[in-house]
Design a protein around this motif. Sequence first.
Motif, mmCIF file in Angstrom:
data_model
loop_
_atom_site.group_PDB
_atom_site.id
_atom_site.type_symbol
_atom_site.label_atom_id
_atom_site.label_comp_id
_atom_site.label_asym_id
_atom_site.label_seq_id
_atom_site.Cartn_x
_atom_site.Cartn_y
_atom_site.Cartn_z
ATOM 1 N N ALA A 156 4.688 -5.721 7.990
ATOM 2 C CA ALA A 156 5.803 -4.797 8.181
ATOM 3 C C ALA A 156 7.143 -5.509 8.064
ATOM 4 C CB ALA A 156 5.683 -4.107 9.537
ATOM 5 N N VAL A 157 7.229 -6.733 8.583
ATOM 6 C CA VAL A 157 8.462 -7.510 8.459
ATOM 7 C C VAL A 157 8.757 -7.780 6.982
ATOM 8 C CG1 VAL A 157 9.499 -9.770 8.884
ATOM 9 C CG2 VAL A 157 8.395 -8.542 10.757
ATOM 10 N N THR A 158 7.715 -8.105 6.227
ATOM 11 C CA THR A 158 7.889 -8.330 4.791
ATOM 12 C C THR A 158 8.398 -7.064 4.109
ATOM 13 O OG1 THR A 158 6.132 -9.993 4.776
ATOM 14 C CG2 THR A 158 6.724 -9.014 2.667
ATOM 15 N N ASP A 159 7.789 -5.935 4.408
ATOM 16 C CA ASP A 159 8.240 -4.662 3.842
ATOM 17 C C ASP A 159 9.718 -4.413 4.166
ATOM 18 O OD1 ASP A 159 5.984 -3.770 2.502
ATOM 19 O OD2 ASP A 159 5.879 -1.870 3.595
ATOM 20 N N ALA A 160 10.082 -4.633 5.419
ATOM 21 C CA ALA A 160 11.458 -4.386 5.852
ATOM 22 C C ALA A 160 12.439 -5.300 5.130
ATOM 23 C CB ALA A 160 11.569 -4.565 7.366
ATOM 24 N N ALA A 161 12.061 -6.578 4.989
ATOM 25 C CA ALA A 161 12.945 -7.546 4.334
ATOM 26 C C ALA A 161 13.132 -7.223 2.858
ATOM 27 C CB ALA A 161 12.387 -8.955 4.503
ATOM 28 N N ILE A 162 12.055 -6.796 2.189
ATOM 29 C CA ILE A 162 12.159 -6.439 0.770
ATOM 30 C C ILE A 162 13.073 -5.228 0.604
ATOM 31 C CG2 ILE A 162 10.895 -5.648 -1.257
ATOM 32 C CD1 ILE A 162 8.455 -7.173 -0.145
ATOM 33 N N ALA A 163 12.935 -4.242 1.487
ATOM 34 C CA ALA A 163 13.792 -3.059 1.434
ATOM 35 C C ALA A 163 15.253 -3.446 1.652
ATOM 36 C CB ALA A 163 13.350 -2.034 2.473
ATOM 37 N N ALA A 164 15.489 -4.342 2.605
ATOM 38 C CA ALA A 164 16.856 -4.798 2.880
ATOM 39 C C ALA A 164 17.459 -5.484 1.663
ATOM 40 C CB ALA A 164 16.856 -5.734 4.083
ATOM 41 N N GLN A 165 16.676 -6.314 0.994
ATOM 42 C CA GLN A 165 17.203 -7.022 -0.175
ATOM 43 C C GLN A 165 17.505 -6.068 -1.330
ATOM 44 O OE1 GLN A 165 18.388 -9.876 -0.277
ATOM 45 N NE2 GLN A 165 18.733 -10.173 -2.453
ATOM 46 N N GLY A 210 0.798 -1.221 0.000
ATOM 47 C CA GLY A 210 0.000 0.000 0.000
ATOM 48 C C GLY A 210 0.829 1.268 0.000
ATOM 49 N N ASN A 211 2.068 1.192 -0.463
ATOM 50 C CA ASN A 211 2.993 2.331 -0.449
ATOM 51 C C ASN A 211 3.140 2.922 0.956
ATOM 52 O OD1 ASN A 211 4.831 4.039 -1.754
ATOM 53 N ND2 ASN A 211 3.291 5.645 -2.027
ATOM 54 N N GLN A 212 3.058 2.049 1.976
ATOM 55 C CA GLN A 212 3.147 2.520 3.359
ATOM 56 C C GLN A 212 4.578 2.573 3.884
ATOM 57 O OE1 GLN A 212 -0.294 0.850 5.963
ATOM 58 N NE2 GLN A 212 -0.066 -0.599 4.276
ATOM 59 N N GLN A 213 5.488 1.827 3.244
ATOM 60 C CA GLN A 213 6.871 1.737 3.736
ATOM 61 C C GLN A 213 6.858 1.455 5.247
ATOM 62 O OE1 GLN A 213 8.143 5.546 1.636
ATOM 63 N NE2 GLN A 213 9.993 4.288 1.376
ATOM 64 N N LEU A 214 6.386 0.269 5.572
ATOM 65 C CA LEU A 214 6.205 -0.121 6.969
ATOM 66 C C LEU A 214 7.534 -0.530 7.611
ATOM 67 C CD1 LEU A 214 2.938 -2.175 6.419
ATOM 68 C CD2 LEU A 214 3.112 0.002 7.661
ATOM 69 N N TYR A 215 8.509 0.349 7.493
ATOM 70 C CA TYR A 215 9.827 0.085 8.068
ATOM 71 C C TYR A 215 10.502 1.409 8.392
ATOM 72 C CZ TYR A 215 11.099 1.043 3.190
ATOM 73 O OH TYR A 215 11.211 1.612 1.948
#
Length: 248
Positions: free
Chosen positions: A114-123, A47-52
Amino acid sequence: MDINNTINHTIKELFERKSVRVYTDEPVAGEAKELIIQAAMEAPTAGNQQLYTILDITDQKLKETLAETCDHQPFIARASMVLIFCADCRKWYDAYEAGGCSPRKPGPGDLMLAVTDAAIAAQNAVTAAWSLGIGSCYIGDIMEQCETHRKLLQLPSYVFPAAMVVFGYPVQQQKERIKPERCEQKYVVHENTYRQADGDQLKEMLSKNYKDGDFDKWIQAFCQRKYNSSFSREMSRSVGEYLKEYMN
């Protein structure tokens, strides 16, 4: 597959990327650092929330503390750049309250998203770094001693340290080190529905790891070193305690 002749540069980078734990003294700074962080922020997000929230750890004493609390790994303190990707359900909850909403408390589903969002950003950060000649290594131990790390990093409720990544320019030995082989695709990709493997199939799937032919010896040692280890048990305990925050 001859990846040099059949795929583009981006796919080639993904195939070749490997964990790097020994770095030169060259700093990851300036434009390179900015590009890595910006690449992380351009990642897909619910949702374009950037939950990280990304913590850029620049304090050397804090790096040294993390090297100890994350299972005593000195190379963390020697890394030029350390980023912690926090699953952040706090800022949107606060935004809802600031806008006069009546938000429910964040639940387990919100945390997982949120964990998924964070992991995708990390990758995204890891991939961008590799394309710039910068190595990286995920540190899953940031989830271990969750209470300690939340206090150390001053994380409020509903903010969880989901992943830590350390970065640096690899020494020559790390550049030349062979990347560990992955399992064959047939064991990882199931068509339409899950297919549980039997013992023989699992032995075949993992055969690259026990080249002496003794599966039992290898799997028992691996289980003891990883799955049944004290740090793995502590990670499950501390994360389990943290999850209670989302169950009320």
